[in-house]
Design an enzyme around this catalytic site. Structure first.
Site, PDB file in Angstrom:
ATOM      1  N   HIS A   2       0.829  -1.199   0.000  1.00 29.38           N
ATOM      2  CA  HIS A   2       0.000   0.000   0.000  1.00 29.38           C
ATOM      3  C   HIS A   2       0.869   1.258   0.000  1.00 29.38           C
ATOM      4  CE1 HIS A   2      -3.529  -2.536   1.121  1.00 29.38           C
ATOM      5  NE2 HIS A   2      -4.123  -1.636   0.376  1.00 29.38           N
ATOM      6  N   CYS A 392     -10.180  -4.143 -10.382  1.00 25.00           N
ATOM      7  CA  CYS A 392      -9.628  -2.883  -9.874  1.00 25.00           C
ATOM      8  C   CYS A 392      -8.355  -3.091  -9.078  1.00 25.00           C
ATOM      9  CB  CYS A 392     -10.661  -2.136  -9.035  1.00 25.00           C
ATOM     10  SG  CYS A 392     -11.200  -3.040  -7.566  1.00 25.00           S
TER      11      CYS A 392
END
Length: 414
Positions: A2, A392
């Site tokens: 992330h 996605c």
């Protein structure tokens, strides 16, 4: 990781996960092998390849980016014109639509300038990480009861609504898929030091009470903990606020003559009952907002398929979900039983020994994760022939993975 995704979204060049890097705070230096670099010396990063160079290397600004942000005329940019011609050829041949992952109005405008046909993932939690927003978010998290949470959420609602308006404007005529709040709540809170003291004072609570709340929110495995739709089920007022912000923004922008297509995505669903619970809250918010504002806008409600059980029960989920978006980052983690943030310690050894042909977080694993996607598309579309299906996850930007998405019949990559 992330960290890499967020850095890129901020427009920052980053190389993440340098386990060979030794940093000396006392010596104000860093060391890699025999090379020592001191504070004040230059290094140059290549975020695309992960290479780090000694020295201040000359930079060449991107013609494509300069044309897109309006600082260079296309007629004076031969590289941009070649890029544009290539993309036009591709548009004439491709079947898949291409969306972008974008979390802010600025990101949405950049994506639109590059030709994105919508937003495939808008991560609402990324809207809360700065300024007054993080304070209001923290106030909501540490609230002792529903009333306290609602008071904090009323502060967050106009912030979210403003961002959604900007994104809808940038994507005039194209769909915007908005994922409801997903990360574990403890990620928003400070865990020690000066910031904790400031937060306790700002919120008017004792430092010991704040420490107790933070400790209570700590989880052994946050990735599989209290996040995604589980947050909205325990605290339905969060889902309600986000839905209100989306629909109020949609109606406001629609009144300005902009065509709006919101798609609300419920994350981390493992069972159809979870989706039905969240859908009911979203629909009530839609009816309330559009009833008061006297205007209706079309919308879809769907889910992110990121757990094996969701893929295996896709037929049941599709009874009430109007679209699926495959979150292949988490689907890969939960299928392999690997933590994406920790696997860098041992996955390179698997690749070196030939145990895996590719890093499954970079190239979609067709034999395992791919089977789950194939089954979910087949079963979901059997239940709802009009089901919209896309991807996605980060794999949506990998050529081999995009080829798989085409073969399995997805409608778009993001």
């Amino acid at each position: 990781s992330h960290a890499a995704v967020v850095a890129r979204g901020m427009g920052k060049c980053a190389v993440v996960g340098c386990t060979a890097l030794e940093i000396s705070h006392h010596g104000r230096s860093l060391k890699v092998g025999d090379i020592v670099v001191h504070e004040g010396e230059f290094i140059t990063l290549d975020g695309a390849t992960g290479r780090v160079f000694l020295g201040d290397l000359p930079m060449v600004p991107s013609e494509v980016m300069r044309v897109n942000n309006g600082t260079l005329n296309a007629n004076a940019a031969p590289v941009y014109r070649a890029f544009s011609r290539l993309m036009t050829w591709a548009d004439g041949e491709r079947r898949l639509k291409v969306r972008a992952n974008a979390d802010t109005p600025r990101d949405a405008r950049v994506a639109r300038n590059f030709g994105a046909e919508g937003i495939g993932l808008c991560r609402t939690e990324h809207m809360f990480f700065e300024g007054d927003r993080i304070t209001a978010m923290r106030e909501m998290i540490v609230a002792r009861d529903e009333g306290g949470r609602r008071r904090a959420l009323e502060k967050l609602l106009p912030m979210q609504r403003s961002d959604f308006e900007g994104i809808f404007e940038a994507m005039d005529g194209f769909p915007v898929t908005i994922r409801l709040l997903d990360p574990p709540l403890h990620e928003f809170l400070p865990h020690d030091g000066k910031e904790s003291v400031i937060l306790a004072k700002t919120l008017g609570i004792a430092r010991t009470e704040l420490t107790r709340i933070v400790s209570a929110l700590r989880e052994s495995n946050p990735m599989l903990g209290h996040r995604g739709c589980r947050l909205g089920i325990v605290y339905p007022e969060i889902t309600e606020m986000q839905a209100r912000a989306i629909f109020e923004a949609a109606v406001r922008v629609s009144r300005r003559g902009i065509e709006v297509h919101p798609e609300i995505m419920v994350p981390l669903v493992a069972d159809a009952s979870e989706f039905r619970h969240q859908r009911a809250i979203i629909e009530r918010a839609a009816d309330a907002v559009m009833g008061v504002m006297g205007e209706r806008v079309p919308y879809l409600i769907g889910t992110m398929i990121e757990l094996p059980r969701a893929a295996l029960t896709a037929d049941e989920i599709a009874e009430t979900a109007e679209f699926f978006s495959f979150g292949t980052n988490d689907l890969t983690q939960t299928t392999f039983g690997l933590s994406r943030d920790d696997s860098g310690r041992f996955l390179p050894h698997y690749l070196e020994k030939g145990l895996l042909a590719d890093d499954p977080f970079q190239v979609l694993d067709r034999r395992g994760v791919g089977k789950l996607i194939t089954w979910a598309v087949r079963d979901g579309c059997a239940t709802r022939p009009t089901l919209k299906v896309g991807i996605c996850g980060e794999h949506g930007g990998d050529p081999q993975s995009v080829a798989f998405c085409h073969d399995v019949g997805l409608d778009y990559v993001s």
